[in-house]
Every structure is written in structure tokens, then in C-alpha cells.
Design a protein around this motif. Sequence first.
Motif, PDB file in Angstrom:
ATOM      1  N   LEU A 121       8.385   8.903  -1.921  1.00 61.53           N
ATOM      2  CA  LEU A 121       7.421   9.881  -2.455  1.00 61.53           C
ATOM      3  C   LEU A 121       6.106   9.810  -1.699  1.00 61.53           C
ATOM      4  CD1 LEU A 121       7.936   9.551  -6.330  1.00 61.53           C
ATOM      5  CD2 LEU A 121       8.584  11.468  -4.861  1.00 61.53           C
ATOM      6  N   GLY A 122       5.656   8.588  -1.428  1.00 54.78           N
ATOM      7  CA  GLY A 122       4.407   8.423  -0.703  1.00 54.78           C
ATOM      8  C   GLY A 122       4.479   9.020   0.688  1.00 54.78           C
ATOM      9  N   LYS A 123       5.639   8.869   1.311  1.00 56.64           N
ATOM     10  CA  LYS A 123       5.810   9.398   2.664  1.00 56.64           C
ATOM     11  C   LYS A 123       5.890  10.928   2.641  1.00 56.64           C
ATOM     12  CE  LYS A 123       8.757   8.708   6.690  1.00 56.64           C
ATOM     13  NZ  LYS A 123      10.004   8.124   7.202  1.00 56.64           N
ATOM     14  N   LYS A 124       6.642  11.464   1.683  1.00 59.69           N
ATOM     15  CA  LYS A 124       6.807  12.931   1.596  1.00 59.69           C
ATOM     16  C   LYS A 124       5.482  13.627   1.352  1.00 59.69           C
ATOM     17  CE  LYS A 124      11.379  13.282  -0.586  1.00 59.69           C
ATOM     18  NZ  LYS A 124      12.232  13.927   0.388  1.00 59.69           N
ATOM     19  N   LEU A 125       4.633  13.041   0.533  1.00 55.04           N
ATOM     20  CA  LEU A 125       3.416  13.722   0.109  1.00 55.04           C
ATOM     21  C   LEU A 125       2.154  13.028   0.608  1.00 55.04           C
ATOM     22  CD1 LEU A 125       4.431  14.671  -3.560  1.00 55.04           C
ATOM     23  CD2 LEU A 125       4.605  16.014  -1.475  1.00 55.04           C
ATOM     24  N   SER A 126       2.260  12.369   1.742  1.00 61.34           N
ATOM     25  CA  SER A 126       1.103  11.653   2.291  1.00 61.34           C
ATOM     26  C   SER A 126      -0.033  12.629   2.605  1.00 61.34           C
ATOM     27  CB  SER A 126       1.495  10.877   3.544  1.00 61.34           C
ATOM     28  OG  SER A 126       2.044  11.774   4.505  1.00 61.34           O
ATOM     29  N   HIS A 127       0.310  13.896   2.904  1.00 61.46           N
ATOM     30  CA  HIS A 127      -0.720  14.865   3.259  1.00 61.46           C
ATOM     31  C   HIS A 127      -1.535  15.304   2.035  1.00 61.46           C
ATOM     32  CE1 HIS A 127       2.798  17.068   1.906  1.00 61.46           C
ATOM     33  NE2 HIS A 127       2.050  18.118   1.699  1.00 61.46           N
ATOM     34  N   LEU A 128      -1.070  14.955   0.840  1.00 62.70           N
ATOM     35  CA  LEU A 128      -1.781  15.370  -0.368  1.00 62.70           C
ATOM     36  C   LEU A 128      -2.555  14.219  -1.004  1.00 62.70           C
ATOM     37  CD1 LEU A 128       0.914  17.620  -2.091  1.00 62.70           C
ATOM     38  CD2 LEU A 128      -1.087  18.354  -0.807  1.00 62.70           C
ATOM     39  N   LYS A 129      -2.609  13.069  -0.310  1.00 64.09           N
ATOM     40  CA  LYS A 129      -3.190  11.883  -0.962  1.00 64.09           C
ATOM     41  C   LYS A 129      -4.661  12.094  -1.329  1.00 64.09           C
ATOM     42  CE  LYS A 129      -4.264   9.562   3.386  1.00 64.09           C
ATOM     43  NZ  LYS A 129      -4.064   8.401   4.243  1.00 64.09           N
ATOM     44  N   ASP A 130      -5.364  12.965  -0.619  1.00 58.90           N
ATOM     45  CA  ASP A 130      -6.772  13.183  -0.940  1.00 58.90           C
ATOM     46  C   ASP A 130      -6.952  13.979  -2.234  1.00 58.90           C
ATOM     47  OD1 ASP A 130      -7.609  13.633   2.561  1.00 58.90           O
ATOM     48  OD2 ASP A 130      -7.559  11.831   1.301  1.00 58.90           O
ATOM     49  N   GLN A 131      -5.876  14.649  -2.679  1.00 59.78           N
ATOM     50  CA  GLN A 131      -5.990  15.451  -3.886  1.00 59.78           C
ATOM     51  C   GLN A 131      -5.709  14.645  -5.145  1.00 59.78           C
ATOM     52  OE1 GLN A 131      -3.879  19.214  -3.878  1.00 59.78           O
ATOM     53  NE2 GLN A 131      -3.969  19.322  -1.662  1.00 59.78           N
ATOM     54  N   ILE A 132      -5.226  13.403  -4.920  1.00 63.50           N
ATOM     55  CA  ILE A 132      -4.835  12.602  -6.083  1.00 63.50           C
ATOM     56  C   ILE A 132      -5.950  11.637  -6.452  1.00 63.50           C
ATOM     57  CG2 ILE A 132      -3.135  10.947  -6.931  1.00 63.50           C
ATOM     58  CD1 ILE A 132      -1.160  12.244  -4.952  1.00 63.50           C
ATOM     59  N   GLU A 183       0.832  -1.210   0.000  1.00 63.85           N
ATOM     60  CA  GLU A 183       0.000   0.000   0.000  1.00 63.85           C
ATOM     61  C   GLU A 183       0.863   1.255   0.000  1.00 63.85           C
ATOM     62  OE1 GLU A 183      -3.283   0.245  -0.465  1.00 63.85           O
ATOM     63  OE2 GLU A 183      -3.312  -1.929  -0.674  1.00 63.85           O
ATOM     64  N   ASP A 184       2.009   1.217   0.714  1.00 60.10           N
ATOM     65  CA  ASP A 184       2.936   2.361   0.719  1.00 60.10           C
ATOM     66  C   ASP A 184       3.479   2.598  -0.688  1.00 60.10           C
ATOM     67  OD1 ASP A 184       4.485   1.668   3.969  1.00 60.10           O
ATOM     68  OD2 ASP A 184       2.641   2.739   3.415  1.00 60.10           O
ATOM     69  N   VAL A 185       3.826   1.517  -1.357  1.00 59.83           N
ATOM     70  CA  VAL A 185       4.359   1.636  -2.719  1.00 59.83           C
ATOM     71  C   VAL A 185       3.278   2.177  -3.656  1.00 59.83           C
ATOM     72  CG1 VAL A 185       5.139   0.285  -4.714  1.00 59.83           C
ATOM     73  CG2 VAL A 185       6.204  -0.051  -2.487  1.00 59.83           C
ATOM     74  N   LYS A 186       2.050   1.666  -3.488  1.00 53.19           N
ATOM     75  CA  LYS A 186       0.941   2.150  -4.334  1.00 53.19           C
ATOM     76  C   LYS A 186       0.718   3.646  -4.150  1.00 53.19           C
ATOM     77  CE  LYS A 186      -3.021  -0.010  -4.469  1.00 53.19           C
ATOM     78  NZ  LYS A 186      -4.150  -0.873  -4.048  1.00 53.19           N
ATOM     79  N   ALA A 187       0.866   4.133  -2.920  1.00 51.81           N
ATOM     80  CA  ALA A 187       0.707   5.570  -2.663  1.00 51.81           C
ATOM     81  C   ALA A 187       1.764   6.352  -3.429  1.00 51.81           C
ATOM     82  CB  ALA A 187       0.814   5.853  -1.160  1.00 51.81           C
ATOM     83  N   GLY A 188       2.983   5.827  -3.433  1.00 56.67           N
ATOM     84  CA  GLY A 188       4.059   6.481  -4.169  1.00 56.67           C
ATOM     85  C   GLY A 188       3.834   6.436  -5.667  1.00 56.67           C
ATOM     86  N   VAL A 189       3.274   5.334  -6.146  1.00 59.39           N
ATOM     87  CA  VAL A 189       2.980   5.235  -7.582  1.00 59.39           C
ATOM     88  C   VAL A 189       1.955   6.289  -7.979  1.00 59.39           C
ATOM     89  CG1 VAL A 189       1.905   3.777  -9.350  1.00 59.39           C
ATOM     90  CG2 VAL A 189       3.590   2.799  -7.807  1.00 59.39           C
ATOM     91  N   ARG A 190       0.969   6.504  -7.122  1.00 60.91           N
ATOM     92  CA  ARG A 190      -0.059   7.533  -7.425  1.00 60.91           C
ATOM     93  C   ARG A 190       0.574   8.915  -7.518  1.00 60.91           C
ATOM     94  NH1 ARG A 190      -3.555   4.494  -4.077  1.00 60.91           N
ATOM     95  NH2 ARG A 190      -3.067   5.771  -2.264  1.00 60.91           N
ATOM     96  N   ILE A 191       1.556   9.164  -6.655  1.00 63.34           N
ATOM     97  CA  ILE A 191       2.286  10.444  -6.710  1.00 63.34           C
ATOM     98  C   ILE A 191       3.062  10.530  -8.026  1.00 63.34           C
ATOM     99  CG2 ILE A 191       4.091  11.849  -5.661  1.00 63.34           C
ATOM    100  CD1 ILE A 191       1.774  11.685  -3.795  1.00 63.34           C
ATOM    101  N   ALA A 192       3.819   9.486  -8.309  1.00 56.62           N
ATOM    102  CA  ALA A 192       4.672   9.489  -9.502  1.00 56.62           C
ATOM    103  C   ALA A 192       3.837   9.571 -10.785  1.00 56.62           C
ATOM    104  CB  ALA A 192       5.549   8.233  -9.527  1.00 56.62           C
ATOM    105  N   ASP A 193       2.619   9.068 -10.736  1.00 55.96           N
ATOM    106  CA  ASP A 193       1.735   9.138 -11.903  1.00 55.96           C
ATOM    107  C   ASP A 193       1.331  10.571 -12.240  1.00 55.96           C
ATOM    108  OD1 ASP A 193      -0.198   6.037 -11.869  1.00 55.96           O
ATOM    109  OD2 ASP A 193       1.387   6.753 -13.205  1.00 55.96           O
ATOM    110  N   GLN A 194       1.611  11.510 -11.322  1.00 55.94           N
ATOM    111  CA  GLN A 194       1.311  12.922 -11.594  1.00 55.94           C
ATOM    112  C   GLN A 194       2.361  13.552 -12.507  1.00 55.94           C
ATOM    113  OE1 GLN A 194      -1.671  14.034 -10.354  1.00 55.94           O
ATOM    114  NE2 GLN A 194      -1.704  11.901  -9.723  1.00 55.94           N
TER     115      GLN A 194
END
Lengths: 113, 193
Positions: B182-193, A41-52
Motif C-alpha cells: 500500500l505504501g508503495k502504490k500510494l507513495s505519491h499521495l503521502k503528503d495528503q495524509i 518506515e515503509d511499513v509505517k507509510a502503509g499503515v498511514r494509508i490503511a488508517d484512511q
Amino acid sequence: MFSNHVTSLSSPYFHGELTAEEDHRVAKHLLVCPACRAEYEDVKAGVRIADQIKVTPAPDSLWAGVVSSLDGGHVSRARHWFTWPLAVTAAVLLIVGASLLLWRQNVADTRTQ
Amino acid sequence: MVATREQLPAKECMDSRTITACQRGDREALRRLFETYKDRVYSIAIYSLAGDEMAAADVTQQVFLKLLTRINQFRGDSDFATWLYRLIINTCHDEYRKRRRFVPLADPFFKIPSRADSPRVRYARKELSGRVQSAIAELKPKLRWPILLKYVEGMSYEEIAVVLGCSKGTVASRLNRAHKALGKKLSHLKDQI
């Protein structure tokens, strides 16, 4: 069952980079291992970021700068774009200032005559 | 209009005839080479430099000057895109090292917004875009390059491994770490994605 954790395989699993056998193993393991599932799930969160990440169009002026340098001319550094407007502003101020001085001189000459 | 990753990969657009013509100094071929790769080079540069558009433009120009003056050194013993992306990474890395001691002058939020959305949506998009750029620029280089090659160019793990000169397993490990960072750095923005 828990001796073969799959945390290191989260990204390739998500991207479909594993063999069919590895893919199946990871999928089965994620069903029964909360630690690996949390990692996934942590990796998936990062993938969602990188997909931006988006491919951004380069400025149209770049080719002119490249050609200029290739032809051995002045290296047009993109970061010095502001020098031209500054030079124009300085020239305009100089002209206005000189005109004012001339006008004042004319007025002073007229009064003394 | 922002280009998408779904368009044909650049390596498939650059055939050997065009490369040979570039090596002969054919200006039209050089222009085609530039047009094929300019957006990808610029995108990698801008994400490496935390959204600094002027620096990214400068780096892009440097990359193409190096490419066009060194293209005769390409012998065809590796894929052209591989050779190109190594050049891009080395140039961006050199610029990053020169600049990392200084406060970036560019405001990552200063982007021309799309006219189609409401002001609130545009602002939210600008903020997210800027945050993502900053987060990627803050990654260690060995974690940043696999991310950019994967998400800008759409390379497979195998292709990334060839460009970076490492194993596929190493690419997988670095992408794992980069994604988690990346997920950790921007965890506070997860609702915007």
C-alpha cells in the motif's frame, strides 16, 4: 548484532502485538540497523494509508431487500435500482406520444368536416 | 456521519440470547443482528470491490441472506463473529472472482462530499478515499483480508488468525507485505495524509 534482523516484525511492533521482550529487542535493533529502520518506515507509510479506511454506512434500503427475499418474495437486487425510473420514463413517453397522435387525429377530422 | 472504529466491537454486541432468538426466526432479533453488522459488512464489501457501491450493496444483501438462512447451523463451537466474518470473506471473494475480468463501472471518486469543507478539501478527500479503495482492492486476497479485518473491525492479530485459519505469525507476515504494498502504490499521495 545484525544477524537478527527484525524486518518481519515491523507491523506487529507498530501495532503493539509483540511481547515485552520482543518489543524491546526490536526497538534496540531499529536504533542501530539502517536497513531494518528503512523497512519499518515503509511499513509505517502503509499503515498511514490503511488508517484512511473508514467504516461506511450501509444504504437504508438493504433491510427491505433482505426481508423481501426471506419472505420468499421477488429478490430485490440492489444493483437493479435503475429499472424503476426507466420504466416510469418509458410510460410517460408512451402516454405523451399517444396523446399527440389523438390530438393530430382530432385536428385532421375537424378540417375535413 | 461515518462510524468510527472506536465504537464497541460488533462481537461484544451480539449476545447468545439474540442469536438463539434469531435461530427461532424472531424478526426483531434478526433486525438487531442486521443493524449490528450491516455497516461493517458493507465496508468490507466496498473495499473489496474498489468502491463499487451497487455491487457492495448486492454483496451485503447476499451475506445477510446467507447468514439469516444458515444461522441454525451455528452451533456455538466458535465465536459468532468468527463464523460471520468467514461468511463475509467467502462471499466477497466469490464476487471479486466473478468481477475481476470486467472493468469496474463504479467511479471510486463519486462520493457525496461533506458540506463542512471547502471544494478543494472535499475533492482531495474524495481522491484519497478512492485511491485507497482501489489500492486495497488490487491487493491479493490473502493480503487484503487481514488489512480489512484489522482496519474495519479493529481485530487483533490473534483474532484475525482465528478467522482466517492461520497462525499469528502468518497474519503478521501478510500485514507486513500488505502495508509495504500500500505504501508503495500510494507513495505519491503521502503528503495528503
